[in-house]
Design an enzyme around this catalytic site. Structure first.
Site, PDB file in Angstrom:
ATOM      1  N   TYR A  14      -5.614   8.175 -13.513  1.00 51.48           N
ATOM      2  CA  TYR A  14      -5.644   6.827 -13.681  1.00 51.48           C
ATOM      3  C   TYR A  14      -6.848   6.085 -14.252  1.00 51.48           C
ATOM      4  O   TYR A  14      -7.109   4.751 -14.305  1.00 51.48           O
ATOM      5  CB  TYR A  14      -5.227   6.176 -12.192  1.00 51.48           C
ATOM      6  CG  TYR A  14      -4.144   6.722 -11.754  1.00 51.48           C
ATOM      7  CD1 TYR A  14      -2.847   6.311 -12.206  1.00 51.48           C
ATOM      8  CD2 TYR A  14      -4.135   7.568 -10.660  1.00 51.48           C
ATOM      9  CE1 TYR A  14      -1.584   6.756 -11.574  1.00 51.48           C
ATOM     10  CE2 TYR A  14      -2.863   8.095 -10.254  1.00 51.48           C
ATOM     11  CZ  TYR A  14      -1.926   7.644 -10.510  1.00 51.48           C
ATOM     12  OH  TYR A  14      -0.397   8.231  -9.996  1.00 51.48           O
ATOM     13  N   HIS A  19      -4.682  -1.166 -14.566  1.00 49.84           N
ATOM     14  CA  HIS A  19      -4.590  -1.286 -13.262  1.00 49.84           C
ATOM     15  C   HIS A  19      -5.833  -1.023 -12.363  1.00 49.84           C
ATOM     16  O   HIS A  19      -6.111  -1.319 -11.155  1.00 49.84           O
ATOM     17  CB  HIS A  19      -3.597  -0.547 -12.319  1.00 49.84           C
ATOM     18  CG  HIS A  19      -2.851  -1.169 -11.220  1.00 49.84           C
ATOM     19  ND1 HIS A  19      -2.661  -2.659 -11.234  1.00 49.84           N
ATOM     20  CD2 HIS A  19      -1.650  -0.568 -10.476  1.00 49.84           C
ATOM     21  CE1 HIS A  19      -1.877  -3.087 -10.152  1.00 49.84           C
ATOM     22  NE2 HIS A  19      -1.240  -1.911  -9.715  1.00 49.84           N
ATOM     23  N   PHE A  64      -5.035   4.545  -3.036  1.00 49.63           N
ATOM     24  CA  PHE A  64      -4.178   4.036  -4.076  1.00 49.63           C
ATOM     25  C   PHE A  64      -3.858   2.742  -3.958  1.00 49.63           C
ATOM     26  O   PHE A  64      -4.032   1.936  -2.959  1.00 49.63           O
ATOM     27  CB  PHE A  64      -2.911   4.854  -4.257  1.00 49.63           C
ATOM     28  CG  PHE A  64      -3.033   6.200  -4.488  1.00 49.63           C
ATOM     29  CD1 PHE A  64      -2.720   6.461  -6.154  1.00 49.63           C
ATOM     30  CD2 PHE A  64      -3.028   7.232  -3.798  1.00 49.63           C
ATOM     31  CE1 PHE A  64      -2.971   7.646  -6.591  1.00 49.63           C
ATOM     32  CE2 PHE A  64      -3.221   8.343  -4.449  1.00 49.63           C
ATOM     33  CZ  PHE A  64      -3.087   8.624  -5.846  1.00 49.63           C
ATOM     34  N   ASN A  66      -1.689   0.174  -3.547  1.00 50.88           N
ATOM     35  CA  ASN A  66      -0.899  -0.422  -2.849  1.00 50.88           C
ATOM     36  C   ASN A  66      -1.253  -0.098  -1.136  1.00 50.88           C
ATOM     37  O   ASN A  66      -0.690  -1.009  -0.250  1.00 50.88           O
ATOM     38  CB  ASN A  66       0.511   0.118  -2.956  1.00 50.88           C
ATOM     39  CG  ASN A  66       1.062  -0.508  -4.221  1.00 50.88           C
ATOM     40  OD1 ASN A  66       0.573  -1.387  -4.796  1.00 50.88           O
ATOM     41  ND2 ASN A  66       2.324   0.037  -4.647  1.00 50.88           N
ATOM     42  N   ASN A 112       0.158  -5.994  -5.418  1.00 49.81           N
ATOM     43  CA  ASN A 112       0.586  -5.180  -4.160  1.00 49.81           C
ATOM     44  C   ASN A 112      -0.722  -4.841  -3.591  1.00 49.81           C
ATOM     45  O   ASN A 112      -0.791  -4.679  -2.311  1.00 49.81           O
ATOM     46  CB  ASN A 112       1.364  -3.967  -4.390  1.00 49.81           C
ATOM     47  CG  ASN A 112       2.765  -4.470  -4.705  1.00 49.81           C
ATOM     48  OD1 ASN A 112       3.321  -5.509  -4.090  1.00 49.81           O
ATOM     49  ND2 ASN A 112       3.630  -3.891  -5.474  1.00 49.81           N
TER      50      ASN A 112
END
Length: 185
Positions: A14, A19, A64, A66, A112
């Protein structure tokens, strides 16, 4: 005491994704402050320093996106950090690419990671710095936020990260939030 939390997803898969704007901004600030965010505690990578006699935490939750709230809540409880001492850095699809927006409080707005922090802390009364990643045209949202920026967009993003770090440094140096909003919004 002040805590700056950059939201993102851990791992090389990632790194550099849209994000992970929060991670990128906090990494940039750490570099300015000659810090390495490498202490693992409470499901987060952290670095601490003192600035103007005040303890400063830089935080990248490792749970992560969320599930970011757990790390934030645990750090708050252990170090007795108040909500008004927290600044969360996030990406925002509803803002044009590279645009900054500072907010004192408010709803999650569909994010989120913010939603989980609000749930874990029981409040939306914490400062946020949102950085625009723009809404995808035809691409699915989940695919959009997990892809890196294009080479043509990267200079705009680099500039946004610099401005975001300027805003955070001003906050750490005591600039009132209303002045920050006037200067950077």
């Amino acid at each position: 005491m002040k805590m700056i939390v950059g939201l993102g997803n851990p791992g090389q898969k990632y790194a550099g994704s849209k994000h992970n704007m929060g991670f990128m901004v906090v990494d940039g600030l750490a570099k300015r402050l000659n810090l390495t965010i490498d202490k693992l505690e409470f499901d987060a990578a952290t670095a601490t320093t003192r600035l103007n006699g005040e303890k400063i935490f830089l935080v990248k939750p490792q749970t992560f996106m969320n599930a970011s709230g757990r790390a934030v809540r645990e750090l708050m409880m252990f170090y007795q950090i108040q909500l008004d001492e927290i600044f969360v850095v996030q990406d925002d699809m509803d803002l044009t690419l590279g645009k900054l927006r500072l907010r004192k409080r408010g709803s999650a707005g569909g994010h989120n990671g913010i939603k989980d922090i609000i749930s874990a802390t029981g409040s939306d009364e914490f400062c946020r710095l949102k950085i625009g990643i723009q809404h995808p045209q035809r691409q699915r949202v989940v695919d959009w936020v997990l892809t890196p920026f294009s080479k043509t967009d990267q200079p705009l993003i680099d500039d946004a990260i610099e401005k975001a770090d300027d805003a955070l440094e001003d906050w750490l140096n005591g600039m009132p939030f209303d002045q920050l909003m006037n200067k950077f919004n």
